[in-house]
Design an enzyme around this catalytic site. Sequence first.
Site, PDB file in Angstrom:
ATOM      1  N   GLU A 249     -30.960  55.125  38.185  1.00 17.59           N
ATOM      2  CA  GLU A 249     -31.810  53.963  38.449  1.00 17.59           C
ATOM      3  C   GLU A 249     -32.494  54.063  39.810  1.00 17.59           C
ATOM      4  O   GLU A 249     -33.678  53.733  39.946  1.00 17.59           O
ATOM      5  CB  GLU A 249     -30.994  52.665  38.372  1.00 17.59           C
ATOM      6  CG  GLU A 249     -30.488  52.316  36.982  1.00 17.59           C
ATOM      7  CD  GLU A 249     -31.585  51.867  36.025  1.00 17.59           C
ATOM      8  OE1 GLU A 249     -32.746  51.744  36.442  1.00 17.59           O
ATOM      9  OE2 GLU A 249     -31.277  51.649  34.841  1.00 17.59           O
ATOM     10  N   ARG A 253     -36.646  54.335  39.931  1.00 18.07           N
ATOM     11  CA  ARG A 253     -37.327  53.165  40.506  1.00 18.07           C
ATOM     12  C   ARG A 253     -37.733  53.393  41.961  1.00 18.07           C
ATOM     13  O   ARG A 253     -38.896  53.206  42.318  1.00 18.07           O
ATOM     14  CB  ARG A 253     -36.427  51.930  40.411  1.00 18.07           C
ATOM     15  CG  ARG A 253     -36.030  51.576  38.982  1.00 18.07           C
ATOM     16  CD  ARG A 253     -35.517  50.162  38.886  1.00 18.07           C
ATOM     17  NE  ARG A 253     -34.669  49.965  37.704  1.00 18.07           N
ATOM     18  CZ  ARG A 253     -34.382  48.783  37.179  1.00 18.07           C
ATOM     19  NH1 ARG A 253     -34.870  47.677  37.716  1.00 18.07           N
ATOM     20  NH2 ARG A 253     -33.597  48.689  36.126  1.00 18.07           N
ATOM     21  N   ASP A 382     -32.673  58.616  25.519  1.00 12.60           N
ATOM     22  CA  ASP A 382     -34.128  58.529  25.427  1.00 12.60           C
ATOM     23  C   ASP A 382     -34.937  59.388  26.389  1.00 12.60           C
ATOM     24  O   ASP A 382     -35.669  60.304  26.003  1.00 12.60           O
ATOM     25  CB  ASP A 382     -34.574  57.065  25.532  1.00 12.60           C
ATOM     26  CG  ASP A 382     -33.938  56.323  26.712  1.00 12.60           C
ATOM     27  OD1 ASP A 382     -33.231  56.955  27.525  1.00 12.60           O
ATOM     28  OD2 ASP A 382     -34.161  55.101  26.834  1.00 12.60           O
ATOM     29  N   GLU A 516     -41.355  49.268  26.373  1.00 11.99           N
ATOM     30  CA  GLU A 516     -41.514  50.468  25.537  1.00 11.99           C
ATOM     31  C   GLU A 516     -42.529  50.301  24.413  1.00 11.99           C
ATOM     32  O   GLU A 516     -43.265  51.249  24.085  1.00 11.99           O
ATOM     33  CB  GLU A 516     -40.153  50.882  24.958  1.00 11.99           C
ATOM     34  CG  GLU A 516     -39.178  51.411  25.975  1.00 11.99           C
ATOM     35  CD  GLU A 516     -38.496  50.326  26.802  1.00 11.99           C
ATOM     36  OE1 GLU A 516     -37.961  50.623  27.895  1.00 11.99           O
ATOM     37  OE2 GLU A 516     -38.503  49.158  26.340  1.00 11.99           O
TER      38      GLU A 516
END
Length: 622
Positions: A249, A253, A382, A516
């Site tokens: 993360e 980010r 993913d 998404e």
Amino acid sequence: MPVATLLPFTATPSRKSASPTSFRLTEKFILLLVFSAFITLCFGAIFFLPDSSKLLSGVFFHSAAVETNTRTGPDGGDAGSSGGDERVLAKIRKDHEKALLEAKDTLQKRADEIQQDIVDDKEKVAKESLRRGAEGANGLPFVEYHRPPGTTGREPLDAGTRERRAKVKEMMKHAWDSYRRFAWGSNELRPVSKQGHSSNLFGHIKGATIVDALDTLYIMEMFEEFDVATDWVEKNLDFNVNAEVSVFEVNIRFVGGLLSAYYLSGKEVFRRKAVELGEKLLPAFKTPTGIPWALLNLKSGIGRNWPWASGGSSILAEYGTLHLEFMHLGKLSGNPEFAQKVMNIRKVLNRLDKPQGLYPNYLNPNSGQWGQHHVSVGGLGDSFYEYLLKAWLMSDKTDEEGKKMYYDALQAIETNLMRKSSGGLTYIAEWKGGLLEHKMCHLTCFAGGMIALGADGAPGDKTGHQMEQAAEIARTCHESYVRTALKLGPEAFRFDGGVEAIATRQNEKYFILRPEVIETYMYMWRFTHDPKYREWGWEAVQALEQHCKVEGGYSGIRDVYASTPNHDDVQQSFYLAETLKYLYLLFSDDDHLPFDHWVFNTEAHPLPVIAKDKTERPNEVE
């Protein structure tokens, strides 16, 4: 120079110094003439006699010779001193000849050419000064910044599209202004209770929304807000925290957001902060295999994995989603370790057998063996597949290993996971130990855009086939939205028990402002220009405005099948980084962040393609 100054012993007579021994006027005149002749003779000998070099040596370099003898000691002899003098004289002659030639060349140039030479020399000196300043300020190598194409875009020609684009910008302004008013400096905003919110994903690092939103502000030309955010980053963004963070993360980010802000604006503070944070993440790779830990204490450098992850395993979507950022960190820092770490991950994966050609979600970083055989193109898996494709594209299509891994994996996904419902909806199921779970996550909906992005490079004649797959997945994800009461998609939806594209479990019915589905609409619009994708995007805008907008920002919803929204009171940072950015680009022209120059990381932070032709300017970023 007056002659009198060369004759210190002939003082000017004063009225008090007259005496019988004083010179008469005529004698003084004769004496002056003699001394003048003597001085003229001496200077003529120095400059015009054939052996004047020896005289020059004695007059001008005597002190230097003495100094040399003093340093070398009394045993140095005269030979060394004489040789040193000759070398100095030779250098003087050479420099003199060079200066004469340069002066001759200059005199032969036109006035405008001379002026241009002066300008070029000034620019060269300025660049060298900047380079030394940059290296001295932060220890990073000098990088000549070149802004890539398409950082900002033109207004769409179509009036309706222009209005929709302006509406998205208005949404961004409401989200940003609310955060700034009620939660400035916190990681995220609670828009209903109007206060700050911080997730434990970021440890004690602050400002996730600020960093995540930087590039969106710039792309939407909200430059005043961008400058305020930049000032906060420079003065307040601090990574010296004694706390655990999610490596994944923080990378997508914070590192991704800082890199993107640097490439869009050229501001050095973003490069410096990105490299600083990247270096703090490197200890996460200190495992027997080099597969990084999921969690890392930034102060101690001690890492560990999530306790729930299959016997202490690392997660595919986490360790597999570092490649894009780390390749750019290596380029901007000059430190090859960043690239070495992520390339080693591929080496470990390529040594392993893949069940049915699939990549399980769990890998033990100590043994280098797979954990439980759970495969998903949604959560836990993913963005690993996304980064294989984008690593190839970002390398200017030179990363053949990444390309092969992506298309091989996509073929295995099509064979083992991709299915069509009785109602004709294509979906990507999950695989658990050889058994299919006919569930598709909102996260999996990114795959429509990914498959479309990679279709042009597909092997053989599969380009058209993959574009059809991408369009079918986009339609399925759109159906998951329109089959809810609020016209916003659930976290997961199923294809069993007589239902299709509907969430059947309460813990799958929430919507947290995810991007998404919008992401896939944006890619499909770019590649097909089918107007339905803009219409579907506009439907999402209307639903967000009607059900998620509150006075203090935008909130997620606990149940999208309920007739009235129950807000979860969190404005996710990725809503500003991804959802609103993709909506804005959906209603923008194709030359705004064009795909042949930019690749988006999994948090929608655009990173430039690293051009393969870098032989002439290896330290430039384009």
